[in-house]
Design an enzyme around this catalytic site. Structure first.
Site, PDB file in Angstrom:
ATOM      1  N   TYR A   1      -0.400   9.200  -7.325  1.00  8.34           N
ATOM      2  CA  TYR A   1      -1.671   9.020  -6.614  1.00  8.34           C
ATOM      3  C   TYR A   1      -1.994  10.185  -5.680  1.00  8.34           C
ATOM      4  O   TYR A   1      -3.061  10.200  -5.063  1.00  8.34           O
ATOM      5  CB  TYR A   1      -1.630   7.742  -5.777  1.00  8.34           C
ATOM      6  CG  TYR A   1      -1.439   6.477  -6.577  1.00  8.34           C
ATOM      7  CD1 TYR A   1      -2.415   6.029  -7.462  1.00  8.34           C
ATOM      8  CD2 TYR A   1      -0.271   5.727  -6.456  1.00  8.34           C
ATOM      9  CE1 TYR A   1      -2.244   4.873  -8.201  1.00  8.34           C
ATOM     10  CE2 TYR A   1      -0.084   4.558  -7.193  1.00  8.34           C
ATOM     11  CZ  TYR A   1      -1.073   4.138  -8.060  1.00  8.34           C
ATOM     12  OH  TYR A   1      -0.899   2.990  -8.792  1.00  8.34           O
TER      13      TYR A   1
ATOM     14  N   HIS B   1      -8.888   8.576  -4.032  1.00 11.57           N
ATOM     15  CA  HIS B   1      -8.550   7.475  -3.130  1.00 11.57           C
ATOM     16  C   HIS B   1      -7.553   7.885  -2.050  1.00 11.57           C
ATOM     17  O   HIS B   1      -7.357   7.170  -1.074  1.00 11.57           O
ATOM     18  CB  HIS B   1      -7.987   6.322  -3.949  1.00 11.57           C
ATOM     19  CG  HIS B   1      -8.349   4.962  -3.428  1.00 11.57           C
ATOM     20  ND1 HIS B   1      -9.378   4.735  -2.532  1.00 11.57           N
ATOM     21  CD2 HIS B   1      -7.807   3.733  -3.691  1.00 11.57           C
ATOM     22  CE1 HIS B   1      -9.447   3.438  -2.275  1.00 11.57           C
ATOM     23  NE2 HIS B   1      -8.509   2.816  -2.949  1.00 11.57           N
TER      24      HIS B   1
ATOM     25  N   ASN C   1      -4.489  -1.719  -0.152  1.00 17.19           N
ATOM     26  CA  ASN C   1      -5.053  -3.031   0.194  1.00 17.19           C
ATOM     27  C   ASN C   1      -4.290  -3.756   1.288  1.00 17.19           C
ATOM     28  O   ASN C   1      -4.720  -4.811   1.744  1.00 17.19           O
ATOM     29  CB  ASN C   1      -5.178  -3.911  -1.051  1.00 17.19           C
ATOM     30  CG  ASN C   1      -3.840  -4.225  -1.691  1.00 17.19           C
ATOM     31  OD1 ASN C   1      -2.843  -3.564  -1.407  1.00 17.19           O
ATOM     32  ND2 ASN C   1      -3.817  -5.212  -2.561  1.00 17.19           N
TER      33      ASN C   1
ATOM     34  N   ASP D   1     -11.242   7.761   2.150  1.00 14.48           N
ATOM     35  CA  ASP D   1     -12.191   8.193   1.131  1.00 14.48           C
ATOM     36  C   ASP D   1     -13.476   7.374   1.181  1.00 14.48           C
ATOM     37  O   ASP D   1     -13.441   6.191   1.505  1.00 14.48           O
ATOM     38  CB  ASP D   1     -11.557   8.061  -0.254  1.00 14.48           C
ATOM     39  CG  ASP D   1     -11.188   6.618  -0.562  1.00 14.48           C
ATOM     40  OD1 ASP D   1     -10.296   6.074   0.126  1.00 14.48           O
ATOM     41  OD2 ASP D   1     -11.782   6.021  -1.477  1.00 14.48           O
TER      42      ASP D   1
ATOM     43  N   ASN E   1     -11.001  -1.742   0.141  1.00 15.47           N
ATOM     44  CA  ASN E   1      -9.896  -2.649   0.468  1.00 15.47           C
ATOM     45  C   ASN E   1      -9.059  -2.176   1.646  1.00 15.47           C
ATOM     46  O   ASN E   1      -8.529  -2.988   2.400  1.00 15.47           O
ATOM     47  CB  ASN E   1      -9.006  -2.841  -0.761  1.00 15.47           C
ATOM     48  CG  ASN E   1      -9.675  -3.674  -1.829  1.00 15.47           C
ATOM     49  OD1 ASN E   1     -10.493  -4.545  -1.531  1.00 15.47           O
ATOM     50  ND2 ASN E   1      -9.363  -3.399  -3.086  1.00 15.47           N
TER      51      ASN E   1
END
Length: 209
Positions: free
Chosen positions: A14, A19, A66, A93, A114
């Site tokens: 990631y 994100h 989240n 973001d 989230n």
């Protein structure tokens, strides 16, 4: 002490996704301060630093996006920060803004983001300072907007050209944090929110997941 948090997802897969713009922003601050986020506390990777003459704690939650609020709330308690609206700065973001832009806001609803939803829920308030880093697709030359594709887009690696644009924004995000610390939120908003290339502010227009 001020708490400066970047939102994102842990894991190398990631690292350079849209994100994780918040993580990348905090990494940039850490690099410029000559520190590494390697100390685990409050369910986050953290580092103490001196930024703009002030003591700060940089943090990247390890809870995944989240559940970011669990980490933020734990650090707020540990640091005994009584006024999150003044002592907490969160970078994340923003799909509603084109890549290359950023926006500072003192409050706002989650509207599908989230990480923001989790932070507000854990702190019990939507009044905390946020620096929103645009990651949306720029409009076409005829003005039509490109819909970015939501979750799939946000969790897909950015292209080299996109990372080059983001790189400049990360420096601007660091400068924005410094202005907040030295001159206050109002001055920072005046300086960084009034750019001709930015869209009109819509504090409710946060990234959808």
């Amino acid at each position: 002490m001020k708490l400066i948090v970047g939102l994102g997802n842990p894991g190398i897969e990631y690292q350079f996704t849209p994100h994780n713009a918040g993580f990348l922003a905090v990494d940039r601050i850490a690099d410029d301060c000559g520190v590494m986020l390697s100390n685990r506390r409050g369910r986050a990777l953290t580092a103490k630093a001196k930024l703009a003459g002030q003591d700060v704690l940089l943090a990247k939650p390890e809870t995944f996006m989240n559940l970011s609020g669990l980490s933020v709330a734990a650090l707020v308690r540990e640091l005994e920060l009584e006024r999150p609206s003044e002592d907490v700065i969160v970078l994340y973001d923003e799909l509603a803004f084109p890549l290359g832009t950023l926006r500072i806001n003192e409050r706002g609803s989650a509207n599908g983001h989230n990480g923001v939803k989790s932070v507000s829920g854990a702190l019990g308030t939507e009044e905390w300072l946020r620096i929103r880093i645009g990651v949306g697709k720029p409009a076409l030359e005829d003005g039509r907007e490109i819909k970015a594709g939501g979750k799939d887009y946000l969790l897909s690696p950015m292209r080299k050209q996109e990372l080059a644009v983001l790189d400049e924004v990360l420096d601007r995000a660091k400068n924005a944090v410094e202005v907040v610390l030295t001159k206050g939120v109002g001055a920072a908003m005046n300086e960084f929110n009034r750019r001709a290339s930015d869209p009109d502010d819509g504090t409710s227009g946060t990234a959808k997941k």
